[in-house]
Design a protein around this motif. Structure first.
Motif, short mmCIF file in Angstrom:
data_model
loop_
_atom_site.label_atom_id
_atom_site.label_comp_id
_atom_site.label_asym_id
_atom_site.label_seq_id
_atom_site.Cartn_x
_atom_site.Cartn_y
_atom_site.Cartn_z
N LEU A 51 0.80 -1.19 0.02
CA LEU A 51 0.02 0.10 -0.10
C LEU A 51 0.78 1.08 -0.06
O LEU A 51 0.73 2.25 -0.66
CB LEU A 51 -0.95 0.00 1.08
N ALA A 52 1.86 1.10 0.53
CA ALA A 52 2.95 2.42 0.58
C ALA A 52 3.44 2.51 -0.76
O ALA A 52 3.61 3.53 -1.09
CB ALA A 52 4.14 2.27 1.49
N ALA A 53 3.91 1.45 -1.53
CA ALA A 53 4.08 1.56 -2.89
C ALA A 53 3.03 2.03 -3.81
O ALA A 53 3.15 2.77 -4.53
CB ALA A 53 4.78 0.10 -3.38
N ALA A 54 1.73 1.40 -3.41
CA ALA A 54 0.51 1.94 -4.14
C ALA A 54 0.42 3.51 -3.95
O ALA A 54 0.30 4.37 -5.10
CB ALA A 54 -0.49 1.55 -3.71
N VAL A 58 -12.69 12.59 -6.65
CA VAL A 58 -13.67 11.80 -5.90
C VAL A 58 -14.46 10.80 -7.00
O VAL A 58 -14.71 9.77 -6.84
CB VAL A 58 -14.46 12.48 -4.84
N CYS A 59 -15.07 11.67 -8.01
CA CYS A 59 -16.18 11.22 -8.66
C CYS A 59 -15.54 10.20 -9.82
O CYS A 59 -16.35 9.26 -10.20
CB CYS A 59 -16.88 12.29 -9.53
N CYS A 60 -14.38 10.45 -10.13
CA CYS A 60 -13.84 9.25 -11.16
C CYS A 60 -12.98 8.47 -10.96
O CYS A 60 -12.36 7.85 -11.47
CB CYS A 60 -13.14 10.50 -12.12
N ALA A 61 -12.83 8.12 -9.55
CA ALA A 61 -11.98 7.05 -8.87
C ALA A 61 -12.14 5.59 -9.43
O ALA A 61 -11.33 4.92 -9.58
CB ALA A 61 -12.09 7.21 -7.53
N ALA A 74 0.51 -3.48 -13.45
CA ALA A 74 -0.88 -3.51 -13.40
C ALA A 74 -1.38 -2.09 -13.86
O ALA A 74 -2.23 -1.71 -14.85
CB ALA A 74 -1.66 -4.02 -12.26
N LEU A 75 -0.85 -0.89 -13.06
CA LEU A 75 -1.03 0.47 -13.34
C LEU A 75 -0.73 0.76 -14.87
O LEU A 75 -1.60 1.44 -15.47
CB LEU A 75 -0.37 1.32 -12.48
N LEU A 76 0.52 0.39 -15.28
CA LEU A 76 0.95 0.73 -16.80
C LEU A 76 -0.09 0.02 -17.64
O LEU A 76 -0.46 0.66 -18.56
CB LEU A 76 2.33 0.00 -17.11
N THR A 105 -5.65 14.67 -17.38
CA THR A 105 -5.06 14.64 -16.35
C THR A 105 -5.46 14.19 -14.86
O THR A 105 -5.39 13.28 -13.99
CB THR A 105 -3.92 15.89 -15.85
N LEU A 106 -6.75 14.99 -14.76
CA LEU A 106 -7.30 14.77 -13.45
C LEU A 106 -8.15 13.38 -13.48
O LEU A 106 -8.25 12.91 -12.45
CB LEU A 106 -8.51 15.71 -13.35
N PHE A 107 -8.67 13.04 -14.66
CA PHE A 107 -9.25 11.58 -14.64
C PHE A 107 -8.34 10.57 -14.46
O PHE A 107 -8.67 9.72 -13.68
CB PHE A 107 -10.11 11.57 -16.21
N THR A 108 -6.93 10.59 -14.99
CA THR A 108 -6.18 9.58 -14.85
C THR A 108 -5.67 9.37 -13.43
O THR A 108 -5.75 8.39 -12.79
CB THR A 108 -5.25 9.73 -15.95
N ILE A 109 -5.33 10.69 -12.78
CA ILE A 109 -5.05 10.46 -11.59
C ILE A 109 -6.07 9.90 -10.46
O ILE A 109 -5.60 9.20 -9.84
CB ILE A 109 -4.50 12.11 -11.02
N SER A 110 -6.94 10.35 -10.67
CA SER A 110 -8.17 9.81 -9.94
C SER A 110 -8.40 8.29 -10.24
O SER A 110 -8.62 7.57 -9.24
CB SER A 110 -9.64 10.39 -10.27
N ARG A 111 -8.38 7.86 -11.46
CA ARG A 111 -8.90 6.50 -11.90
C ARG A 111 -7.69 5.67 -11.30
O ARG A 111 -7.81 4.28 -11.30
CB ARG A 111 -9.05 6.34 -13.11
N SER A 112 -6.36 5.94 -11.26
CA SER A 112 -5.39 5.30 -10.62
C SER A 112 -5.63 4.63 -9.32
O SER A 112 -5.25 3.25 -9.07
CB SER A 112 -4.12 6.17 -10.55
N ILE A 113 -6.43 5.09 -8.55
CA ILE A 113 -7.03 4.60 -7.21
C ILE A 113 -7.75 3.48 -7.52
O ILE A 113 -7.61 2.41 -6.78
CB ILE A 113 -7.62 5.72 -6.43
#
Length: 397
Positions: free
Chosen positions: A176-179, A223-226, A250-252, A362-370
């Motif tokens: 989780l720290a790596a995540a 929050v909405c795009c996670a 997996a993220l790639l 940018t916003l969408f992708t940062i959010s969706r990475s979660i």
């Protein structure tokens, strides 16, 4: 499954024909809640029927009694093939582990959502640290990719991260720290290496972009795009994770799928539509021509939300909508019944706050990475390997 109407609606004749039923049976399906309907714009005596609901019933009728046929179409749009507790879409609502995103958007941060979706027992963002200067090759690659699209920068720079740090064999607290570091690395790659990742990401992004007035809407977007159920990118993540791959890989995979036409191009198409609409002298004629040309309008309608995308509503209620865009939204609603989706909401945020193009991606992708990380973790915990079998469509099933 029948070919979907680009608007997401069909008339009674088409719905009845697709289902091979009478009008009275169609109306019975509606009364039982199996098919949703809306008034037909310009004709108060007629109604339109949600194409996705019709398709779902067609699939059940055609394949429920034929398991081999069901297998052959199991990867089609809208047919759930994996169990997930991360997010669900039901009756026009999107929930994260049972919590409505509209409510979460009112107060939560992306970091709060990560704890929820990752089913974390502690707050992993409190102790994890990321500094791009400590990643070998980051500075040189960032210079080379300085003018590349944000997603391309993310693909290049995340590939430099140490995959062993997020190995499936690591203890949960270390993974989780790596995540957390991966999420922060993604944000630095797409927004700015100078991003202050010691702060909540909505604060850091508003500061980096020098738009403190956009802080709250940035938080809402994150929050909405996670997450959004099992879309193509999330499925790609789960396929890779099912082989016990590290979270970086997996993220790639998710980023690679997101880079395709369905997502990145969707934002570009919305920008073009808004520019064309702002330049036209006859907005209603413009809407009729655009819908008549290919039957769809970028930024309007989502097949899972026939009555309106709740993510768009939660964002747009707090965004200054330019007058020309507001007129377009009103005209589209009046002439077609279509409502804004999340892509339009993010592009409106770009223009409404003067954030510049590609901030939406940018916003969408940062959010969706979660969400992608959540899917990777959940898939590995399930112990299931995703390995479909192949068959020829020419084969009689």
């Amino acid at each position: 499954m029948s070919q979907e109407n680009p608007h997401g609606f069909v008339d009674a004749a088409s719905a009845s024909a697709s289902l091979s039923v009478s009008r009275s049976t169609l109306y019975a399906y509606v009364s039982r809640g199996l098919i949703r309907s809306v008034p037909q714009p310009g004709n108060s005596r007629a109604r339109l029927y949600v194409q996705a609901d019709v398709d779902r019933l067609v699939w059940r009728k055609n394949h429920a009694r034929r398991p081999s046929a069901a297998v052959a179409t199991a990867l089609d749009w809208g047919l759930p093939i994996l169990e997930t507790h991360i997010s669900q879409i039901e009756k026009g609502r999107l929930t994260y582990r049972g919590r409505d995103i509209t409510a979460l958007a009112g107060h939560a941060s992306l970091e709060d959502v990560a704890v929820l979706l990752w089913d974390a027992h502690a707050a992993p963002f409190d102790k994890a640290h990321f500094d791009p200067a400590l990643v070998p090759g980051w500075a040189g690659t960032a210079r080379i990719k300085a003018n590349a699209p944000p997603v391309d920068r993310a693909l290049a720079l995340l590939a430099l991260m140490d995959p062993s740090a997020s190995s499936a064999r690591r203890p949960e607290n270390e993974r989780l720290a790596a995540a957390v570091c991966l999420v922060r690395a993604l944000a630095c790659a797409m927004a700015s290496a100078k991003l202050d990742v010691t702060k909540n990401l909505h604060d850091a992004l508003a500061e980096t972009w020098q738009r403190p007035d956009a802080r709250e809407v940035i938080r809402r977007i994150l929050v909405c795009c996670a997450d959004h159920e099992l879309n193509a990118a999330s499925f790609a993540v789960r396929v890779v994770a099912s082989m016990d791959a590290d979270l970086t890989s997996a993220l790639l995979a998710g980023l690679g799928a997101f880079r395709g036409l369905e997502h990145v191009t969707a934002f570009k198409d919305v920008r073009v539509l808004l520019e064309e609409a702002a330049a036209t002298d006859d907005l209603e004629d413009f809407v009729r021509q655009r819908t008549g040309k290919n039957g769809a309008l970028p930024g309007f309608f989502h097949r899972l939300y026939p009555e309106g995308d709740p993510r768009a509503a939660a964002i747009m209620a707090h965004v200054p909508v330019p007058p020309a865009t507001a007129k377009l939204i009103d005209s589209v609603a009046r002439l077609t019944g279509l409502r804004p989706n999340v892509e339009l909401a993010l592009v409106i945020t770009e223009t409404g706050y003067g954030l510049g193009q590609e901030v939406a991606e940018t916003l969408f992708t940062i959010s969706r990475s979660i969400g992608w990380i959540a899917h990777a973790i959940e898939q590995q915990k399930s112990g299931i390997r995703i390995r479909p079998r192949a068959c020829s469509r020419a084969t009689e099933l």
